[in-house]
Enzyme design. Structure first.
Site, PDB file in Angstrom:
ATOM      1  CD  GLU A  71      53.895  32.402  38.333  1.00  0.00           C
ATOM      2  OE1 GLU A  71      52.750  31.906  38.462  1.00  0.00           O
ATOM      3  OE2 GLU A  71      54.254  33.428  38.932  1.00  0.00           O
ATOM      4  CD  GLU A  78      48.139  29.843  42.004  1.00  0.00           C
ATOM      5  OE1 GLU A  78      47.887  29.617  40.798  1.00  0.00           O
ATOM      6  OE2 GLU A  78      48.362  30.982  42.444  1.00  0.00           O
ATOM      7  CG  HIS A  89      40.058  25.281  54.665  1.00  0.00           C
ATOM      8  ND1 HIS A  89      41.218  25.582  55.320  1.00  0.00           N
ATOM      9  CD2 HIS A  89      39.333  24.500  55.505  1.00  0.00           C
ATOM     10  CE1 HIS A  89      41.229  25.007  56.498  1.00  0.00           C
ATOM     11  NE2 HIS A  89      40.079  24.341  56.634  1.00  0.00           N
TER      12      HIS A  89
END
Length: 124
Positions: A71, A78, A89
């Site tokens: 995680e 991210e 994109h």
């Protein structure tokens, strides 16, 4: 102590501080990591209540560590993708989705292994 040893020690201490800062930031900002840590507490309490063996408990800790670690990596990916581009994109989406899939897949495998541990503990 020579000066080189002191520099290495300072860098080591700073790297631990940086890692701790990253963990605290993720805990403050990421909903999923809070849910996963809550689930980990429940899993550990339940495991304790049914008296899982020490060996199984070690496996459970490794699984929890794997989920949390993935995680954190997912969060880093991210954020890095968001830093590079804010547009939708296809490659940015693929990177984020694949990182999320890694967390999901490991979590599913961890749940399956935990179920096996529970059955082995309760019905052996």
């Amino acid at each position: 102590m020579n000066g080189r040893h002191l520099r290495v020690h300072k860098r080591l201490v700073q790297s631990f501080k940086d890692a701790n800062s990253g963990l605290l930031l993720a805990l403050a900002q990421e909903r999923n990591i809070k849910l996963q840590l809550s689930a980990a507490v429940l899993v550990l309490c339940f495991s304790w209540s049914i008296h899982v063996s020490l060996t199984y408990l070690v496996v459970i800790f490794v699984l929890i560590g794997g989920v949390i670690s993935l995680e954190l990596i997912n969060t880093a990916i991210e954020r890095l993708v968001d830093l590079v581009t804010k547009e939708n994109h296809p490659m940015a989406k693929a990177a984020k989705d694949t990182a999320a899939a890694a967390v999901w897949w490991f979590s599913v495998m961890a749940a399956v292994i935990f179920i096996v541990i529970v059955f082995a503990t309760l019905f052996h």
